[in-house]
Design an enzyme around this catalytic site. Structure first.
Site, PDB file in Angstrom:
ATOM      1  N   ASP A 307     -55.050 -34.730 -27.265  1.00 16.96           N
ATOM      2  CA  ASP A 307     -55.314 -35.931 -26.465  1.00 16.96           C
ATOM      3  C   ASP A 307     -55.179 -35.665 -24.966  1.00 16.96           C
ATOM      4  O   ASP A 307     -55.486 -36.543 -24.151  1.00 16.96           O
ATOM      5  CB  ASP A 307     -54.352 -37.056 -26.874  1.00 16.96           C
ATOM      6  CG  ASP A 307     -54.699 -37.606 -28.264  1.00 16.96           C
ATOM      7  OD1 ASP A 307     -55.839 -37.393 -28.724  1.00 16.96           O
ATOM      8  OD2 ASP A 307     -53.816 -38.228 -28.875  1.00 16.96           O
ATOM      9  N   LYS A 334     -63.838 -38.136 -31.089  1.00 19.05           N
ATOM     10  CA  LYS A 334     -62.760 -39.001 -30.593  1.00 19.05           C
ATOM     11  C   LYS A 334     -63.367 -40.364 -30.207  1.00 19.05           C
ATOM     12  O   LYS A 334     -64.442 -40.709 -30.655  1.00 19.05           O
ATOM     13  CB  LYS A 334     -62.042 -38.329 -29.423  1.00 19.05           C
ATOM     14  CG  LYS A 334     -61.262 -37.089 -29.855  1.00 19.05           C
ATOM     15  CD  LYS A 334     -60.119 -37.473 -30.758  1.00 19.05           C
ATOM     16  CE  LYS A 334     -59.384 -36.261 -31.292  1.00 19.05           C
ATOM     17  NZ  LYS A 334     -58.426 -36.617 -32.334  1.00 19.05           N
TER      18      LYS A 334
HETATM   19  C1  S3P Z   1     -53.192 -39.297 -33.823  1.00 21.12           C
HETATM   20  C2  S3P Z   1     -53.766 -38.099 -34.133  1.00 21.12           C
HETATM   21  C3  S3P Z   1     -54.819 -37.461 -33.321  1.00 21.12           C
HETATM   22  C4  S3P Z   1     -54.944 -38.100 -31.953  1.00 21.12           C
HETATM   23  C5  S3P Z   1     -54.856 -39.583 -31.975  1.00 21.12           C
HETATM   24  C6  S3P Z   1     -53.560 -40.049 -32.630  1.00 21.12           C
HETATM   25  C7  S3P Z   1     -52.148 -39.815 -34.725  1.00 21.12           C
HETATM   26  O1  S3P Z   1     -56.047 -37.558 -34.000  1.00 21.12           O
HETATM   27  O2  S3P Z   1     -56.130 -37.700 -31.319  1.00 21.12           O
HETATM   28  O3  S3P Z   1     -54.909 -40.089 -30.650  1.00 21.12           O
HETATM   29  O4  S3P Z   1     -51.381 -40.722 -34.313  1.00 21.12           O
HETATM   30  O5  S3P Z   1     -52.039 -39.315 -35.860  1.00 21.12           O
HETATM   31  P1  S3P Z   1     -56.456 -36.399 -35.063  1.00 21.12           P
HETATM   32  O6  S3P Z   1     -55.287 -36.228 -35.922  1.00 21.12           O
HETATM   33  O7  S3P Z   1     -57.623 -36.915 -35.854  1.00 21.12           O
HETATM   34  O8  S3P Z   1     -56.784 -35.198 -34.232  1.00 21.12           O
END
Ligand code: S3P
Length: 424
Positions: A307, A334
């Protein structure tokens, strides 16, 4: 520009989602202090209320009380997850173990995001899905039921996929074995489930979940979000003067990969760990201005900075040399096609940035950034370019800054309070 002072950031988004979801699964009342009150957190609270939990309004500086019934209840109405992928994917994991049908949807950005990455393995566990027109996206209907154990090699390192499947194992009372391809994604779910007595062992790259715990009402104080802190840290690094302390930030190593990356780039960042809150390290970050040099971010590092790539790329556009972010194809799915938009917007403000296969190349320069930025409603793009806009002589027009409210309420006000013209 001088960036100085002591500042707190809003509560961690990932931990807030998980705390509300688990509180809804407990029988009785939990208390969540320091919860994030942003649009994404509100989406989780809203859908959980529809599913039978009594959750008090999410207001800044107010402890959230969340009363669960030990299970979710059927809702006749569609569950609108807003902009939040975490809400959707983690909720699908919980719903997989409930014997009723539920229909989920979201805003235009969320409806385009891939869901088969969770519906595929949840389907193998026994949940049934109907997609409503939008292949591999929302809206979709899930019908949960009796679940089977799962052993699964995940195609991408993703905490959302991992957490969804672990939560399904938890509700369904079945074992789940998971392996992430490279790099460890954030492990908040594992830490929380362990706190409720579930056994989660790690061996040879596999995570093994065993049922046996119980979700009981809890009290939790959410740490500040390191992903939000990263934008303020970025502003302090770019500043001409000052020292900024960001206090009470979550320092879980699966989240703070941006700190070693920035330190390699020459940033001066002190990390002072002060306490541990429900199994999560918490502390302060002290940052000052620095001249930056380029670095290389490896594929294995990416999950811990996933992120933060928008702000790291913005900072790389001010560093000497070319920074390469390897294997960041996940950014395409995203809140926007972040990979394309980071490059496009950096070019729009006069920097050199290219997508080469799944890699992002950013070459630094020192001309004031000027131009128009298109965020596609993506909060992290808006905030990254707002930080770049604090540079002397910068003139950046951002089409939508209000979208910062998705994760960081009052981001603009916070930035204004810490940043002052050093010549004033
Ligand atoms: C998150 C996981 C991430 C991240 C998102 C929040 C989470 O996504 O980008 O902002 O809280 O599990 P991904 O696990 O799909 O990469």
């Amino acid at each position: 520009m001088k960036v100085a002072g002591r500042v707190r950031v809003p509560g961690d988004k990932s931990i807030t989602h998980r705390a509300l979801l688990l509180a809804a699964m407990a029988r009785g009342t939990s208390h969540v202090g320091g919860a994030l009150t942003s649009l994404d957190a509100r989406s989780t609270a809203r859908v959980l209320r529809q599913l039978g939990a009594a959750i008090s309004p999410l207001r800044p500086d107010t402890v959230v009380t969340a009363k669960g019934a030990g299970r979710l209840r059927r809702s006749e109405r569609t569950l609108d997850c807003g902009n939040s992928g975490t809400t959707t994917r983690l909720l699908l994991g919980l719903l997989a173990g409930h014997r009723f049908a539920a229909t989920l949807t979201g805003d235009a950005s969320l409806r385009r995001r891939p869901m088969r990455r969770v519906t595929g393995p949840l389907g193998r566990m026994g949940a049934r899905f109907t997609e409503h027109g939008n292949a591999d996206g929302l809206p979709l209907t899930i019908r949960g039921g009796v679940l089977q154990p799962l052993r699964y090699e995940m195609p991408v390192s993703s905490a959302q996929i991992k957490s969804s499947l672990l939560l399904a194992g938890m509700v369904g009372g079945v074992e789940v074995g998971l392996r992430e391809p490279h790099g460890r994604s954030r492990d908040h779910t594992e830490r929380m489930l362990r706190a409720f007595g579930y056994e989660i062992a790690e061996q040879d790259g596999w995570i093994h979940f065993r049922p046996g715990g119980t979700i009981v009402p809890f009290d939790l104080q959410v740490p500040g979000d390191p992903s939000s802190a990263a934008f303020l840290v970025g502003a302090a690094v770019l500043a001409e003067a000052g020292e900024l302390a960001v206090t009470g930030v979550g320092l879980n190593p699966t989240r703070t990969g941006f700190l070693p990356v920035l330190q390699r780039m020459g940033a001066r960042i002190e990390v002072e760990e002060v306490e541990s809150r429900v199994g999560e390290p918490v502390g302060d970050l002290i940052v000052g201005p620095a001249a930056l040099r380029a670095t290389s971010v490896s594929a294995a590092e990416v999950p811990a900075v996933i992120d933060e790539i928008p702000i790291l790329a913005a900072l790389a556009s001010r560093a000497e040399g070319t920074t390469v972010f390897h294997d960041v194809g996940e950014l395409r799915v995203k809140e926007s096609d972040r990979l394309a938009l980071i490059a496009e917007n950096l070019r729009a403000v006069g920097s050199r940035a290219d997508v080469v296969g799944d890699d992002l190349h950013v070459t630094g320069g020192d001309a004031p950034p000027r131009g128009a930025v298109r965020t596609a409603g993506d909060h992290r793009l808006a905030m990254a370019f707002k930080v770049l806009g604090t540079l002397p002589g910068a003139r950046i027009r951002i089409d939508d800054l209000a979208c910062a409210e998705v994760s960081f309420p009052d981001f603009t006000g916070t930035l204004r309070r810490i940043a002052a013209d050093s010549r004033a």
